[in-house]
Design a protein around this motif. Structure first.
Motif, PDB file in Angstrom:
ATOM      1  N   GLU A  59       1.067  -0.683   0.480  1.00 20.70           N
ATOM      2  CA  GLU A  59      -0.009   0.140  -0.091  1.00 20.70           C
ATOM      3  C   GLU A  59       1.058   1.244   0.014  1.00 20.70           C
ATOM      4  O   GLU A  59       1.900   1.507   0.931  1.00 20.70           O
ATOM      5  N   GLU A 149      -7.940   1.938  -2.816  1.00 20.72           N
ATOM      6  CA  GLU A 149      -8.371   1.989  -1.495  1.00 20.72           C
ATOM      7  C   GLU A 149      -9.752   3.124  -1.026  1.00 20.72           C
ATOM      8  O   GLU A 149      -9.123   4.045  -1.184  1.00 20.72           O
ATOM      9  N   ASP A 179     -11.939   0.150   2.455  1.00 24.93           N
ATOM     10  CA  ASP A 179     -10.693   0.205   3.198  1.00 24.93           C
ATOM     11  C   ASP A 179     -11.343   0.561   4.783  1.00 24.93           C
ATOM     12  O   ASP A 179     -12.338   0.797   4.151  1.00 24.93           O
ATOM     13  N   LYS A 200     -10.984  -5.039   3.283  1.00 28.82           N
ATOM     14  CA  LYS A 200     -10.003  -4.470   4.093  1.00 28.82           C
ATOM     15  C   LYS A 200     -10.545  -4.344   5.721  1.00 28.82           C
ATOM     16  O   LYS A 200     -11.090  -3.380   5.871  1.00 28.82           O
TER      17      LYS A 200
HETATM   18 MG    MG Z   1      -5.419   2.858   2.971  1.00 28.90          MG
END
Ligand code: MG
Ligand code: C2E
Ligand code: MG
Ligand code: MG
Length: 282
Positions: A59, A149, A179, A200
């Protein structure tokens, strides 16, 4: 000026909500200049396949190398950037820089990984599709190695518009990751309508695993939900091997966190990629 008044970075940047108009304007101008002067940097936090322990992605996380304040974390300037619209030029730079760096690594023969980039709400609604198309075109970075994201609140603010934008992004070939999942509010009906690829799990649900029974219930439900919707799950903020073992048991596919790696400077990330290259040849 902040330095002359002896305020440290923490005070300078956290009290922005309580700052008067002139101080806010000062910070806004500092950030605008910082962006123009090339003071933004990207660090890369690796993401690993839990089952095989192999490096699968990273990321990109933005930092501001302030000439006097030092390295500033995004929590201190992203909210201001969003309120002032500076997030549009900041976000454009982040996308392009991540794609540029990713393409350099590909050309150096580094192993295949996915690069994830965070997208803010304003950026999502104002021209993200064109920004992404341009970043891919100008760098040559492959669309199917780019993950965007975004949070539930970004999508739920105008869910039907979000469905349209997401479909355009998917048509470019990029991946979409939701996210901080679980901290906002998502309608399950929309979760099905959004063309998502990954969920996530927010760090808040990971930190007290495997002891906290509520967090155990929440994470196993999220992994189950993702599985049924055909989405991959990524656990963020994994700090202990007990947490990782629990996530492995649940069938969570990917993990990111201080246990595995902190956000790394590009040179350090390149070393991780090289190591991954070596271990796959062995
Ligand atoms: Mg993130
Ligand atoms: P996020 O996207 O949820 O990113 C994860 C944050 O958790 C990062 O903080 C990362 O350094 C931190 N983290 C990772 N592993 C651990 C861990 O094991 N323990 C703990 N305590 N923390 C961990 P960071 O880099 O300060 O970023 C904070 C937030 O700023 C991000 O949250 C994201 O919402 C935003 N952000 C960062 N870069 C960008 C960007 O380029 N554009 C936009 N729009 N937002 C960004
Ligand atoms: Mg997150
Ligand atoms: Mg988070």
């Amino acid at each position: 000026h902040a330095k002359e008044q002896g305020r440290d970075q923490f005070q300078f940047f956290t009290s922005q909500m309580n700052q008067d108009v002139s101080q806010r304007l000062e910070m806004e101008n500092a950030l605008r200049q910082g962006i123009q002067r090339g003071e933004l940097r990207l660090v890369y936090q690796p993401q690993y396949c839990i089952r095989t322990r192999r490096l699968r992605g990273a990321e990109a996380l933005v930092r501001w190398q302030h000439p006097e304040q030092g390295l500033v974390r995004p929590d201190f300037f992203i909210p201001l950037a969003e309120e002032t619209g500076l997030i549009l030029s900041l976000g454009e730079w982040v996308l392009k820089e991540a794609c540029r760096q990713g393409q350099v690594w590909i050309q150096q023969g580094m192993p295949d990984i996915d690069l994830a980039v965070n997208v803010s709400a304003l950026q999502f609604r104002q021209g993200l599709v064109a920004q992404v198309r341009e970043a891919l075109r100008s760098t040559g970075y492959p669309a199917d190695k780019l993950v965007l994201e975004m949070t539930e609140s970004t999508l739920m603010a105008d869910a039907s518009q979000a469905v349209r934008i997401l479909k355009e992004l998917k048509a470019l070939g990029v991946w979409i990751s939701l996210d901080d999942f679980g901290t906002g509010y998502s309608s399950l009906a929309y979760l099905k309508r959004f063309p998502l690829d990954k969920l996530k799990i927010d760090r808040a649900f990971i930190s007290d695993l495997p002891h906290d029974q509520d967090d155990v219930a929440i994470t196993s439900s999220i992994v189950g939900l993702a599985h049924n919707l055909n989405l991959l799950t990524v656990a963020e903020g994994v700090e202990t091997s007990d947490q990782l073992a629990f996530l492995a048991d649940q069938g969570c596919q990917l993990a990111q966190g201080y246990l595995l790696d902190k956000p790394l400077w590009p040179e350090e990330m390149a070393r991780r990629l090289q190591d991954a290259c070596q271990s796959s040849k062995r």
